[in-house]
Write a protein that holds these residues in place. Structure first.
Motif, PDB file in Angstrom:
ATOM      1  N   PRO A   1       6.425   0.281   1.960  1.00 17.80           N
ATOM      2  CA  PRO A   1       5.355   1.024   2.646  1.00 17.80           C
ATOM      3  C   PRO A   1       4.316   1.596   1.686  1.00 17.80           C
ATOM      4  O   PRO A   1       3.122   1.569   1.966  1.00 17.80           O
ATOM      5  N   MET A   2       4.773   2.129   0.533  1.00 14.91           N
ATOM      6  CA  MET A   2       3.828   2.656  -0.451  1.00 14.91           C
ATOM      7  C   MET A   2       2.913   1.549  -0.959  1.00 14.91           C
ATOM      8  O   MET A   2       1.699   1.723  -1.088  1.00 14.91           O
ATOM      9  N   THR A   3       3.508   0.396  -1.271  1.00 11.75           N
ATOM     10  CA  THR A   3       2.729  -0.722  -1.792  1.00 11.75           C
ATOM     11  C   THR A   3       1.679  -1.165  -0.786  1.00 11.75           C
ATOM     12  O   THR A   3       0.504  -1.365  -1.127  1.00 11.75           O
ATOM     13  N   VAL A   4       2.088  -1.312   0.466  1.00 10.29           N
ATOM     14  CA  VAL A   4       1.163  -1.751   1.519  1.00 10.29           C
ATOM     15  C   VAL A   4       0.029  -0.748   1.682  1.00 10.29           C
ATOM     16  O   VAL A   4      -1.151  -1.125   1.758  1.00 10.29           O
ATOM     17  N   ARG A   5       0.360   0.533   1.720  1.00 11.87           N
ATOM     18  CA  ARG A   5      -0.668   1.557   1.888  1.00 11.87           C
ATOM     19  C   ARG A   5      -1.646   1.533   0.715  1.00 11.87           C
ATOM     20  O   ARG A   5      -2.859   1.614   0.897  1.00 11.87           O
ATOM     21  N   ALA A   6      -1.114   1.426  -0.500  1.00  6.55           N
ATOM     22  CA  ALA A   6      -1.966   1.425  -1.694  1.00  6.55           C
ATOM     23  C   ALA A   6      -2.889   0.221  -1.706  1.00  6.55           C
ATOM     24  O   ALA A   6      -4.092   0.341  -1.974  1.00  6.55           O
ATOM     25  N   MET A   7      -2.359  -0.959  -1.416  1.00  4.60           N
ATOM     26  CA  MET A   7      -3.166  -2.174  -1.474  1.00  4.60           C
ATOM     27  C   MET A   7      -4.192  -2.207  -0.343  1.00  4.60           C
ATOM     28  O   MET A   7      -5.335  -2.626  -0.549  1.00  4.60           O
ATOM     29  N   LYS A   8      -3.826  -1.752   0.847  1.00  5.59           N
ATOM     30  CA  LYS A   8      -4.778  -1.717   1.954  1.00  5.59           C
ATOM     31  C   LYS A   8      -5.922  -0.750   1.671  1.00  5.59           C
ATOM     32  O   LYS A   8      -7.025  -0.919   2.186  1.00  5.59           O
ATOM     33  N   SER A   9      -5.655   0.245   0.856  1.00  2.00           N
ATOM     34  CA  SER A   9      -6.695   1.213   0.513  1.00  2.00           C
ATOM     35  C   SER A   9      -7.514   0.776  -0.698  1.00  2.00           C
ATOM     36  O   SER A   9      -8.336   1.538  -1.202  1.00  2.00           O
ATOM     37  N   GLY A  10      -7.267  -0.447  -1.168  1.00  2.00           N
ATOM     38  CA  GLY A  10      -8.120  -1.002  -2.207  1.00  2.00           C
ATOM     39  C   GLY A  10      -7.559  -1.040  -3.612  1.00  2.00           C
ATOM     40  O   GLY A  10      -8.286  -1.348  -4.563  1.00  2.00           O
ATOM     41  N   ALA A  11      -6.278  -0.734  -3.795  1.00 10.23           N
ATOM     42  CA  ALA A  11      -5.705  -0.786  -5.145  1.00 10.23           C
ATOM     43  C   ALA A  11      -5.773  -2.212  -5.697  1.00 10.23           C
ATOM     44  O   ALA A  11      -5.640  -3.187  -4.956  1.00 10.23           O
ATOM     45  N   VAL A  12      -5.988  -2.322  -7.002  1.00  9.87           N
ATOM     46  CA  VAL A  12      -6.062  -3.633  -7.650  1.00  9.87           C
ATOM     47  C   VAL A  12      -4.668  -4.222  -7.829  1.00  9.87           C
ATOM     48  O   VAL A  12      -4.453  -5.417  -7.655  1.00  9.87           O
ATOM     49  N   ASP A  13      -3.707  -3.352  -8.168  1.00 10.08           N
ATOM     50  CA  ASP A  13      -2.351  -3.846  -8.417  1.00 10.08           C
ATOM     51  C   ASP A  13      -1.368  -2.695  -8.239  1.00 10.08           C
ATOM     52  O   ASP A  13      -1.757  -1.517  -8.172  1.00 10.08           O
ATOM     53  N   PHE A  14      -0.085  -3.036  -8.170  1.00  9.25           N
ATOM     54  CA  PHE A  14       0.981  -2.057  -7.983  1.00  9.25           C
ATOM     55  C   PHE A  14       2.136  -2.519  -8.863  1.00  9.25           C
ATOM     56  O   PHE A  14       2.781  -3.515  -8.571  1.00  9.25           O
ATOM     57  N   LEU A  15       2.357  -1.820  -9.971  1.00 10.74           N
ATOM     58  CA  LEU A  15       3.342  -2.247 -10.969  1.00 10.74           C
ATOM     59  C   LEU A  15       4.530  -1.283 -11.014  1.00 10.74           C
ATOM     60  O   LEU A  15       4.349  -0.062 -10.946  1.00 10.74           O
ATOM     61  N   THR A  16       5.719  -1.828 -11.145  1.00  2.86           N
ATOM     62  CA  THR A  16       6.930  -1.021 -11.182  1.00  2.86           C
ATOM     63  C   THR A  16       7.396  -0.806 -12.621  1.00  2.86           C
ATOM     64  O   THR A  16       7.467  -1.757 -13.405  1.00  2.86           O
TER      65      THR A  16
END
Length: 221
Positions: free
Chosen positions: A99-114
């Protein structure tokens, strides 16, 4: 107390990476990584510090921990958008979930790294983000120039521009505005020169970039 300081760069035009993480060791590690490839760095320990700081005037990006004291990384993303600050964001987290990843990417984040993040993955993401910001800044600068030229037009010239870019011929524009056709031709030449347009297609692209509606008839004169 954080390690936030003015960025160290070889040139005032070099891009800046802004790190936002409450872990000092993580800030230091990322600072060293980015500086090793010639990037300027600013480091912050909280979202509030970022909002209090002046955004860079050069291409930049945010490397943002999603879990921060006070406002979260997602909160900061929303606050920056509300403030009309469009710095590309790369989220990092040790506690990521879908859910965090989806929210971040839908709001325009370039990437999501763990975490732990491979250095090359981080550098690749930062490069993509900075290129996105550089392109945005170039587009905004171009639109600003077009807007300045548009604002130099008289009210009558703007009316004619709107009709011409809607596809009306000179004779139709003349009839619409109660002018002689030769007068419309003169105005049209003035508009082309003032706008720096080489063709009607150029004028159409300019009005689209500015969001100016093209009106086919019944303008107030």
């Amino acid at each position: 107390m954080t390690d936030h300081a003015k960025p160290t760069r070889a040139s005032a035009d070099d891009p800046i990476v802004r790190i936002v993480d409450d872990d000092p060791s993580m800030r230091r590690a990322l600072t060293n990584l980015f500086q090793s490839v010639g990037l300027g760095v600013e480091a912050f320990g909280s979202a509030a510090e970022v909002m209090d700081a002046k955004p860079p005037a050069v291409p930049s990006c945010l490397v943002l921990d999603i879990r921060l004291p006070g406002s979260s990384g997602l909160d900061l993303q929303a606050d920056l958008a509300k403030a009309n600050i469009h710095t590309p964001i790369i989220f990092i987290t040790g506690h990521g979930d879908i859910p965090m990843t989806v929210r971040a990417m839908k709001s325009g984040a370039v990437d999501f790294l763990t975490k732990p993040v491979r250095d090359q993955d981080m550098l690749d993401a930062v490069q993509a983000a900075i290129e996105r910001d550089r392109k945005r800044r170039d587009e905004e600068k171009s639109v600003s120039g077009v807007r300045s030229r548009f604002e130099s037009l008289s009210a009558r010239q703007r009316d004619i521009l709107s009709l011409v870019t809607a596809g009306l011929m000179n004779k139709q524009v003349a009839a619409e505005l109660g002018l002689a056709e030769i007068t419309v031709k003169i105005y049209r030449g003035q508009i082309m020169r003032k706008m720096g347009a080489k063709s009607l297609a150029d004028l159409v692209r300019m009005t689209e970039a500015l969001g100016i509606p093209r009106t086919k008839g019944h303008l107030q004169t």
